[in-house]
Write an enzyme that holds these catalytic residues in place. Structure first.
Site, PDB file in Angstrom:
ATOM      1  N   ASP A 113     -11.007  -1.063  10.840  1.00  0.00           N
ATOM      2  CA  ASP A 113     -10.369  -0.491   9.657  1.00  0.00           C
ATOM      3  C   ASP A 113     -10.865  -1.277   8.448  1.00  0.00           C
ATOM      4  O   ASP A 113     -10.484  -2.432   8.254  1.00  0.00           O
ATOM      5  CB  ASP A 113      -8.845  -0.643   9.824  1.00  0.00           C
ATOM      6  N   ASP A 215     -10.254   2.833   4.722  1.00  0.00           N
ATOM      7  CA  ASP A 215      -8.953   2.858   4.055  1.00  0.00           C
ATOM      8  C   ASP A 215      -9.065   3.384   2.621  1.00  0.00           C
ATOM      9  O   ASP A 215     -10.014   3.061   1.897  1.00  0.00           O
ATOM     10  CB  ASP A 215      -8.420   1.411   4.028  1.00  0.00           C
ATOM     11  N   GLU A 269      -9.649   7.762   5.280  1.00  0.00           N
ATOM     12  CA  GLU A 269      -8.222   8.033   5.083  1.00  0.00           C
ATOM     13  C   GLU A 269      -8.109   8.969   3.888  1.00  0.00           C
ATOM     14  O   GLU A 269      -8.540   8.629   2.785  1.00  0.00           O
ATOM     15  CB  GLU A 269      -7.462   6.741   4.806  1.00  0.00           C
ATOM     16  N   HIS A 345       0.836   3.805  11.426  1.00  0.00           N
ATOM     17  CA  HIS A 345       1.526   2.584  11.002  1.00  0.00           C
ATOM     18  C   HIS A 345       2.169   2.722   9.621  1.00  0.00           C
ATOM     19  O   HIS A 345       2.843   1.802   9.179  1.00  0.00           O
ATOM     20  CB  HIS A 345       0.522   1.427  11.002  1.00  0.00           C
ATOM     21  N   ASP A 346       1.920   3.825   8.929  1.00  0.00           N
ATOM     22  CA  ASP A 346       2.528   4.043   7.604  1.00  0.00           C
ATOM     23  C   ASP A 346       3.648   5.072   7.644  1.00  0.00           C
ATOM     24  O   ASP A 346       4.212   5.409   6.604  1.00  0.00           O
ATOM     25  CB  ASP A 346       1.472   4.578   6.617  1.00  0.00           C
TER      26      ASP A 346
END
Ligand code: NOJ
Length: 587
Positions: A113, A215, A269, A345-346
């Site tokens: 990431d 990201d 993303e 994870h968000d």
């Protein structure tokens, strides 16, 4: 119920031309929470290496690791202070090389990431940049000089004051940070910055990593005149300033200089990106990225009234809106390839957000959601723990949270005299830490995640919901997940076939046809806690049931199908469907 079908989208490539990542499942690991091998309460790389066999046995072949680089952890690794070092909490470079070797030895791939929109404020570039305007690193970041007055308003995601500008006295200027103050944005218009970032990518590709999740990539290019924004017109101003003027030019440059020279996967993303904009990132002929991880599901709001089917439907969000959203992304992908996810994870845990995590429905709804993710057209991004049916922890006090987003927003509300209790109630449903609690391995202390007290509390439901227990239970969510993953491998046509939405306005059932050259598949999923009925618009005679989540499959011998709460069924239909209402015939 209307049966207006959405147009199907046919994959253009043949099986031989297909890149590997169109058939894979991307399994996302939050390393801090996966498995602690050295007893400090924090997950690490050796912990992941120890569990590769477990993942391989589940049928997982591609891992995406949230950031593992050196970081002061203001935002758990999304603030990188050295892109070429491993975060101390997670181990050493040798540990990483071993993990990569062992993954490759099992035929598994690893995606890292990479955060290229911003660094940590402790990165040496920023430490230099903030000392003086004459410093060569000053132009690595984005500044607003004080002599031009207050900078035009920009919103920050995590700032305590939601202000994306932070004043830096030595340079008499403000630096831009779309995320926290500790995450200054890089200046991509500076060619030296871009070359530094491409070098970092080469460094990891030379080590053998198989690709990157990129990201916040839509944010990298900014209009550096920073015009005033009419916030009445753009109340949510992020869409206004993501997708900046040189974004696609820079992505093509990155592709030319780095990506096109390697066999690697890039998954951007795609926050604040519409399907039409999304297509530009992934259209193969544009030579930018391979996949875009869009936020369609995250952007669907929970409602209290005005829902299709009313409260009778038993769903607290607008299911037809979700169906249209996925159909739109599918169509917009064009010759590219979509992604599909329901949690990360968000986001809150998928079973808590889109299913029902009460003891009555948790297992059934988690299985139904798994069936959805693994039978849609597109690469599924699967968040570790969803295969156990892990649920939101729902902290009750602010000091239980670790997340900078939750903590800073709480402080702002508190300072402004707002309703902190209400905020805490909301965070119980949507807070990011719900997804970050430690992986539940077994029923021993700390869920077998660590021998020490974990960095974030373990969900107390771990005595019921854990990998050891579920591995031994053929009816568990985990066993169901394993079967569904295996089924995808047995039916490559299911993975590749086109997608056609059925009954788009049905308030409870998500129904679709996957139509391949040699087979078609019908998927019927009841997203609600109430029974529902559908006339699926496809001939069901001779349908072969491949997967269902109740002990017995629903009868498929009539013109309508009755589904129990959260029931899902996948079947293979041998005979061609009737042409009525179809928008295209592929047979
Ligand atoms: C998106 C990541 O998924 C999130 O966790 C992070 O906080 C922001 N980008 C900032 O890097």
């Amino acid at each position: 119920m209307k049966n207006a079908p959405h147009a199907a989208n046919s994959p253009a490539t043949t099986a031989e031309e297909r890149p590997w990542w169109r058939d894979t499942i991307v399994y996302q690991i939050y390393p801090r929470s996966f498995r602690d091998s050295d007893g400090d309460g924090i997950g690490d790389l050796n912990g992941i290496a120890d569990r590769l066999d477990y993942l391989h046995d589940l049928g997982i072949e591609t891992l995406w690791l949230n950031p593992i680089f050196a970081s002061p952890n203001a935002d758990n690794g999304y603030d990188i202070s050295d892109y070429r070092r491993i975060m101390e909490d997670f181990g050493t470079m040798e540990d990483f090389e071993r993990l990569l070797r062992e993954a490759h030895a099992r035929g598994m791939r690893i995606l890292l990431d990479l955060v290229l929109n911003h660094t940590s404020d402790e990165h040496p570039w920023f430490a230099e940049a903030r000392t003086s305007r004459e410093n060569p690193y000053y132009d690595y970041y984005l500044w607003w000089p004080e002599e031009q007055g207050r900078p035009p308003y920009r919103k920050s995601h995590f700032d305590e004051e939601a202000d994306a500008w932070c004043y830096n006295p030595p340079t008499r200027s403000y630096y831009l940070h779309y995320f926290a103050r500790q995450q200054p944005d890089l200046n991509w218009d500076n060619p030296r910055v871009r070359q530094e970032l491409y070098d970092i990518m080469r460094f990891w590709l030379d080590k053998g990593v198989d690709g990157f999740r990129l990201d916040s990539i839509p944010y990298i290019s900014k209009d550096r005149t920073f015009p005033e924004i009419d916030t009445e017109k753009f109340p949510d101003i992020f869409p206004y300033y993501s997708l900046g003027p040189h974004l696609h030019e820079y992505l093509r440059e990155m592709n030319r200089e780095v990506l096109s020279r390697r066999d690697c996967l890039t998954m951007g993303e795609g926050s604040k990106v519409s399907p039409e904009e999304g297509r530009k990132f992934i259209a193969p002929e544009r030579h930018e990225l391979d996949l875009l991880y869009h936020f369609g599901a995250a952007d669907i709001r929970n409602e209290t009234d005005g829902l299709p089917g009313g409260t009778e439907a038993g769903i607290l969000y607008d299911l037809p809106q979700i169906k249209r959203m996925y159909a739109d992304w599918d169509r917009a992908a064009g010759s590219g390839w979509p992604t599909v996810y329901l949690g990360n994870h968000d986001q809150p845990r998928m079973v808590s957000r889109f299913g029902d995590d009460s003891s009555r429905w948790r297992g059934l709804s988690a299985k139904m959601l798994a069936m959805f993710l693994l039978t849609m057209r597109g690469t599924p991004c699967w968040f570790a723990g969803d295969e156990l049916g892990m649920a939101n922890i729902r902290f009750t006090r602010i000091d239980e949270y670790d997340d900078i987003d939750t903590r800073n927003r709480y402080r702002k509300i508190e300072r402004e005299g707002g309703d902190t209790e209400r905020f805490l109630r909301e965070q119980q449903e949507i807070g990011r830490d719900n997804a970050r609690t430690p992986y539940q391995w077994d029923g021993s202390a700390h869920a077998g995640f660590s021998t020490a007290r974990p960095w974030l509390r373990v969900n107390p439901d771990y005595t019921e919901v854990n990998a050891a227990r579920e591995s031994a239970d053929p009816d568990s969510v985990l066993s169901f997940f394993r079967r569904a993953v295996a089924l995808r491998k047995e039916h490559p046509e299911l993975v590749r076939a086109s997608f056609r939405l059925l009954a788009p306005d049905h308030p409870q059932i998500f129904a679709y046809l996957r139509e391949g050259e040699a087979a078609r598949y019908l998927v019927l999923l009841n997203f609600s806690c109430r029974p529902a009925r559908i006339a699926p618009e496809a001939a069901l005679d001779g349908a072969e049931t491949l997967l269902h989540n109740y002990p017995t499959a629903p009868p498929l011998d009539g013109s309508t199908v009755e589904l129990r709460p959260f029931e899902g069924v996948l079947c293979r239909i041998a005979a061609p469907a009737p042409s009525a209402g179809r928008t295209e015939a592929r047979e």
